[in-house]
Design an enzyme around this catalytic site. Sequence first.
Site, PDB file in Angstrom:
ATOM      1  N   LYS A  13       0.827  -1.216   0.000  1.00  0.00           N
ATOM      2  CA  LYS A  13       0.000   0.000   0.000  1.00  0.00           C
ATOM      3  C   LYS A  13       0.862   1.267   0.000  1.00  0.00           C
ATOM      4  O   LYS A  13       0.604   2.195  -0.760  1.00  0.00           O
ATOM      5  CB  LYS A  13      -0.916   0.039   1.241  1.00  0.00           C
ATOM      6  CG  LYS A  13      -1.902  -1.112   1.330  1.00  0.00           C
ATOM      7  CD  LYS A  13      -2.837  -0.957   2.513  1.00  0.00           C
ATOM      8  CE  LYS A  13      -2.177  -1.051   3.870  1.00  0.00           C
ATOM      9  NZ  LYS A  13      -1.597  -2.339   4.231  1.00  0.00           N
ATOM     10  N   ARG A  88      -9.366   0.427   8.939  1.00  0.00           N
ATOM     11  CA  ARG A  88      -8.884  -0.934   9.187  1.00  0.00           C
ATOM     12  C   ARG A  88      -9.904  -1.787   9.918  1.00  0.00           C
ATOM     13  O   ARG A  88      -9.628  -2.947  10.214  1.00  0.00           O
ATOM     14  CB  ARG A  88      -7.622  -0.850  10.026  1.00  0.00           C
ATOM     15  CG  ARG A  88      -6.379  -1.327   9.276  1.00  0.00           C
ATOM     16  CD  ARG A  88      -5.253  -1.124  10.207  1.00  0.00           C
ATOM     17  NE  ARG A  88      -4.036  -1.790   9.972  1.00  0.00           N
ATOM     18  CZ  ARG A  88      -2.945  -1.202   9.501  1.00  0.00           C
ATOM     19  NH1 ARG A  88      -2.974   0.026   9.075  1.00  0.00           N
ATOM     20  NH2 ARG A  88      -1.820  -1.867   9.452  1.00  0.00           N
ATOM     21  N   ARG A 127      11.766  -7.083   5.319  1.00  0.00           N
ATOM     22  CA  ARG A 127      11.642  -5.637   5.052  1.00  0.00           C
ATOM     23  C   ARG A 127      12.480  -4.849   6.060  1.00  0.00           C
ATOM     24  O   ARG A 127      12.541  -5.182   7.230  1.00  0.00           O
ATOM     25  CB  ARG A 127      10.173  -5.229   5.169  1.00  0.00           C
ATOM     26  CG  ARG A 127       9.939  -3.760   4.901  1.00  0.00           C
ATOM     27  CD  ARG A 127       8.528  -3.513   4.457  1.00  0.00           C
ATOM     28  NE  ARG A 127       7.620  -3.306   5.560  1.00  0.00           N
ATOM     29  CZ  ARG A 127       6.346  -2.910   5.398  1.00  0.00           C
ATOM     30  NH1 ARG A 127       5.848  -2.720   4.198  1.00  0.00           N
ATOM     31  NH2 ARG A 127       5.566  -2.754   6.441  1.00  0.00           N
ATOM     32  N   ARG A 162      11.510  -2.825  11.792  1.00  0.00           N
ATOM     33  CA  ARG A 162      10.510  -2.239  12.680  1.00  0.00           C
ATOM     34  C   ARG A 162      10.214  -3.179  13.856  1.00  0.00           C
ATOM     35  O   ARG A 162      10.266  -4.393  13.701  1.00  0.00           O
ATOM     36  CB  ARG A 162       9.205  -1.990  11.899  1.00  0.00           C
ATOM     37  CG  ARG A 162       9.195  -0.680  11.178  1.00  0.00           C
ATOM     38  CD  ARG A 162       8.046  -0.512  10.241  1.00  0.00           C
ATOM     39  NE  ARG A 162       6.756  -1.020  10.692  1.00  0.00           N
ATOM     40  CZ  ARG A 162       5.641  -0.908   9.984  1.00  0.00           C
ATOM     41  NH1 ARG A 162       5.659  -0.306   8.806  1.00  0.00           N
ATOM     42  NH2 ARG A 162       4.506  -1.399  10.423  1.00  0.00           N
ATOM     43  N   ARG A 173      -0.143  -9.700  13.307  1.00  0.00           N
ATOM     44  CA  ARG A 173      -0.719  -8.628  12.462  1.00  0.00           C
ATOM     45  C   ARG A 173      -1.545  -9.223  11.321  1.00  0.00           C
ATOM     46  O   ARG A 173      -2.595  -8.707  10.964  1.00  0.00           O
ATOM     47  CB  ARG A 173       0.399  -7.742  11.881  1.00  0.00           C
ATOM     48  CG  ARG A 173       0.928  -6.724  12.873  1.00  0.00           C
ATOM     49  CD  ARG A 173       2.229  -6.142  12.408  1.00  0.00           C
ATOM     50  NE  ARG A 173       2.098  -5.229  11.286  1.00  0.00           N
ATOM     51  CZ  ARG A 173       3.106  -4.872  10.494  1.00  0.00           C
ATOM     52  NH1 ARG A 173       4.317  -5.380  10.683  1.00  0.00           N
ATOM     53  NH2 ARG A 173       2.920  -4.023   9.525  1.00  0.00           N
TER      54      ARG A 173
HETATM   55  P1  AMP Z   1       1.060   0.057   9.289  1.00  0.00           P
HETATM   56  O1  AMP Z   1       2.302   0.846   9.153  1.00  0.00           O
HETATM   57  O2  AMP Z   1      -0.072   0.586   8.455  1.00  0.00           O
HETATM   58  O3  AMP Z   1       1.272  -1.430   9.102  1.00  0.00           O
HETATM   59  O4  AMP Z   1       0.561   0.242  10.807  1.00  0.00           O
HETATM   60  C1  AMP Z   1       1.383  -0.147  11.894  1.00  0.00           C
HETATM   61  C2  AMP Z   1       0.530  -0.327  13.142  1.00  0.00           C
HETATM   62  O5  AMP Z   1      -0.132   0.912  13.470  1.00  0.00           O
HETATM   63  C3  AMP Z   1      -0.597  -1.330  13.028  1.00  0.00           C
HETATM   64  O6  AMP Z   1      -0.162  -2.653  13.251  1.00  0.00           O
HETATM   65  C4  AMP Z   1      -1.542  -0.838  14.118  1.00  0.00           C
HETATM   66  O7  AMP Z   1      -1.065  -1.181  15.411  1.00  0.00           O
HETATM   67  C5  AMP Z   1      -1.434   0.670  13.985  1.00  0.00           C
HETATM   68  N1  AMP Z   1      -2.415   1.219  13.019  1.00  0.00           N
HETATM   69  C6  AMP Z   1      -2.157   1.831  11.828  1.00  0.00           C
HETATM   70  N2  AMP Z   1      -3.290   2.217  11.230  1.00  0.00           N
HETATM   71  C7  AMP Z   1      -4.305   1.838  12.044  1.00  0.00           C
HETATM   72  C8  AMP Z   1      -5.724   1.928  11.970  1.00  0.00           C
HETATM   73  N3  AMP Z   1      -6.347   2.503  10.921  1.00  0.00           N
HETATM   74  N4  AMP Z   1      -6.449   1.418  13.006  1.00  0.00           N
HETATM   75  C9  AMP Z   1      -5.851   0.847  14.073  1.00  0.00           C
HETATM   76  N5  AMP Z   1      -4.521   0.715  14.208  1.00  0.00           N
HETATM   77  C10 AMP Z   1      -3.745   1.201  13.205  1.00  0.00           C
END
Ligand code: AMP
Length: 215
Positions: A13, A88, A127, A162, A173
């Site tokens: 994404k 999400r 990654r 990360r 996740r």
């Molecule tokens: P990402 O970088 O998009 O994979 O997000 C990393 C982490 O941030 C996720 O595993 C969640 O813990 C949190 N997170 C990001 N976006 C959301 C969302 N829209 N709703 C809830 N948690 C989020």
Amino acid sequence: MKLILLGAPGAGKGTVAKQLTKIDGSVQISTGDILRGAVRAGTDLGKEADGYMTRGDLVPDSLIMGIMEERLQEDDCKSGFLLDGFPRTIPQAEELTVLLEKLGIKLDMAVNIDVPRDVIFDRLCTRRTCENPDCQEIYNIKSMPPKKEGICDKCGSPIVQRADETEEAIGHRLDTYNEKTAPVAGFYEKAGLLKTITGTSSDIVVAGVKKELGI
Ligand code: AMP
């Protein structure tokens, strides 16, 4: 363009969003990046979000909606936005619908990037991300390593794994994604806004989006 990018963590994404911003100046809005910034800055939001994120759990909907309500009203969103990692959950999607209506914003499309789970798992384990918050360039130690090991090609900062990209957190996740986020695609399908694009290369996904939008 005003798009939602859906797909599992590691589906691409962020990479697709970055490519799309170059087409018409739409901004990428990544809730993950916003939350990581808050954790680094040690804000109240960051302190609250940190534990959920490290475990690979979703942050509570109420925290996310507050962030997005503010962010979508910033000036740079007027020329368009690419929502990366939001909504999400079904409640987030429902609340977003209400928020967009209130702001008089119409979405063009929700793009569901479909990539097989084994490809995703492998991708996330290998990654690496530039730790410089202003850069955050993404690498892959197998398929796209930096020229100098451990150092970002673009800005010279260290590249790191990360905290939520350990095997255990990644598995969690992906399970959370299947349970809570995958149904969001159905929400947009019912709304007549969903386009699913299957592809492991961001170029294929970007080409599919352009074709759908007729640009
Ligand atoms: P990402 O970088 O998009 O994979 O997000 C990393 C982490 O941030 C996720 O595993 C969640 O813990 C949190 N997170 C990001 N976006 C959301 C969302 N829209 N709703 C809830 N948690 C989020």
